[in-house]
Design a protein around this motif. Structure first.
Motif, PDB file in Angstrom:
ATOM      1  N   CYS A 169      -6.300 -13.456 -10.729  1.00 62.16           N
ATOM      2  CA  CYS A 169      -7.518 -13.549  -9.912  1.00 62.16           C
ATOM      3  C   CYS A 169      -8.095 -12.175  -9.587  1.00 62.16           C
ATOM      4  O   CYS A 169      -9.242 -12.063  -9.160  1.00 62.16           O
ATOM      5  CB  CYS A 169      -7.255 -14.327  -8.624  1.00 62.16           C
ATOM      6  N   GLY A 170      -7.296 -11.117  -9.760  1.00 62.71           N
ATOM      7  CA  GLY A 170      -7.810  -9.766  -9.576  1.00 62.71           C
ATOM      8  C   GLY A 170      -7.616  -9.210  -8.173  1.00 62.71           C
ATOM      9  O   GLY A 170      -7.891  -8.039  -7.941  1.00 62.71           O
ATOM     10  N   SER A 171      -7.141 -10.030  -7.237  1.00 62.00           N
ATOM     11  CA  SER A 171      -6.925  -9.539  -5.868  1.00 62.00           C
ATOM     12  C   SER A 171      -5.844  -8.469  -5.866  1.00 62.00           C
ATOM     13  O   SER A 171      -4.863  -8.575  -6.602  1.00 62.00           O
ATOM     14  CB  SER A 171      -6.484 -10.676  -4.958  1.00 62.00           C
ATOM     15  N   GLU A 172      -6.045  -7.455  -5.031  1.00 57.55           N
ATOM     16  CA  GLU A 172      -5.057  -6.391  -4.932  1.00 57.55           C
ATOM     17  C   GLU A 172      -4.023  -6.763  -3.875  1.00 57.55           C
ATOM     18  O   GLU A 172      -4.377  -7.105  -2.761  1.00 57.55           O
ATOM     19  CB  GLU A 172      -5.738  -5.068  -4.574  1.00 57.55           C
ATOM     20  N   VAL A 173      -2.774  -6.696  -4.260  1.00 60.57           N
ATOM     21  CA  VAL A 173      -1.685  -7.097  -3.378  1.00 60.57           C
ATOM     22  C   VAL A 173      -0.855  -5.863  -3.038  1.00 60.57           C
ATOM     23  O   VAL A 173      -0.368  -5.182  -3.937  1.00 60.57           O
ATOM     24  CB  VAL A 173      -0.785  -8.155  -4.059  1.00 60.57           C
ATOM     25  N   TYR A 174      -0.729  -5.593  -1.757  1.00 63.87           N
ATOM     26  CA  TYR A 174       0.082  -4.462  -1.312  1.00 63.87           C
ATOM     27  C   TYR A 174       1.313  -4.994  -0.597  1.00 63.87           C
ATOM     28  O   TYR A 174       1.200  -5.830   0.291  1.00 63.87           O
ATOM     29  CB  TYR A 174      -0.717  -3.551  -0.377  1.00 63.87           C
ATOM     30  N   THR A 175       2.472  -4.539  -1.022  1.00 61.30           N
ATOM     31  CA  THR A 175       3.707  -4.963  -0.378  1.00 61.30           C
ATOM     32  C   THR A 175       4.411  -3.735   0.170  1.00 61.30           C
ATOM     33  O   THR A 175       4.753  -2.822  -0.563  1.00 61.30           O
ATOM     34  CB  THR A 175       4.616  -5.702  -1.382  1.00 61.30           C
TER      35      THR A 175
END
Ligand SMILES: [Zn+2]
Length: 144
Positions: A40-46
Motif C-alpha cells: 500500500c506504500g504506507s511508511e511504517v516506523y518501528t
C-alpha cells in the motif's frame, strides 16, 4: 502485492524515499522503517525499546518482534518480520487490537522482569533438517 520476503539495510538516517521490500534499520535512532509489505506504500516506523519492538540480527537477516500491526492504515495489515520472511497474520478487529495491546504490555513487563529471554514462538525455530546436516558434517570431520 503483498510480499513474502524482505531485505534489510543498516543506515544512519532513513532515506527520503523508502524502497519497497527493504527494512531499514537505524541504530542511531533505535528505529526501523519500511514501506508496508502489503504494497500500500504506507511508511511504517518501528521503534526499538523494551516497551515497543525488539530486533534480532543473526549476521544474515533481521527479525523484528512482536508482530507489526498496521491498524492505523487503511490496509490494516498484520505481519511478522522473521529472518527475511514476511509471515502474514490475521487482521484483527478493533476489540482484538485493544486486547492485543494490553496483553502485549503485560507480556513485555513479564518478559522484562525475567531474564533469560523467553523462547521465541515455535514458527521461528530453525527447520528440523539443520541439526541433521550438522551431525553429518561432524561425522564426516570425525572420519577424516
Ligand atoms: Zn499496507
Amino acid at each position: 502485492m503483498s510480499r513474502a520476503t524482505y531485505a534489510h539495510k543498516f543506515v544512519k538516517a532513513f532515506p527520503d524515499n523508502l524502497e519497497e521490500g527493504i527494512l531499514y534499520v537505524s541504530m542511531e535512532f533505535g528505529t526501523a522503517a519500511h514501506r508496508c509489505f502489503c504494497g500500500c506504500g504506507s511508511e511504517v516506523y518501528t521503534r526499538f525499546s523494551p516497551r515497543d519492538w525488539s530486533m534480532k540480527f543473526n549476521g544474515e537477516s533481521v527479525s523484528v518482534s512482536p508482530s507489526i500491526g498496521n491498524w492505523s492504515f487503511p490496509c490494516q495489515s498484520h505481519y511478522i518480520l522473521d529472518g527475511g520472511r514476511v509471515r502474514w497474520a490475521d487482521k484483527w478487529s478493533r476489540e482484538r487490537v485493544e486486547l492485543g495491546r494490553r496483553v502485549d504490555r503485560d507480556r513485555k513487563e513479564r518478559h522484562y522482569n525475567s531474564a533469560p529471554q523467553a523462547p521465541l514462538s515455535p514458527q521461528t525455530i530453525e527447520p528440523a533438517s539443520r541439526p541433521g546436516i550438522i551431525a553429518r558434517l561432524v561425522r564426516w570431520l570425525a572420519a577424516k
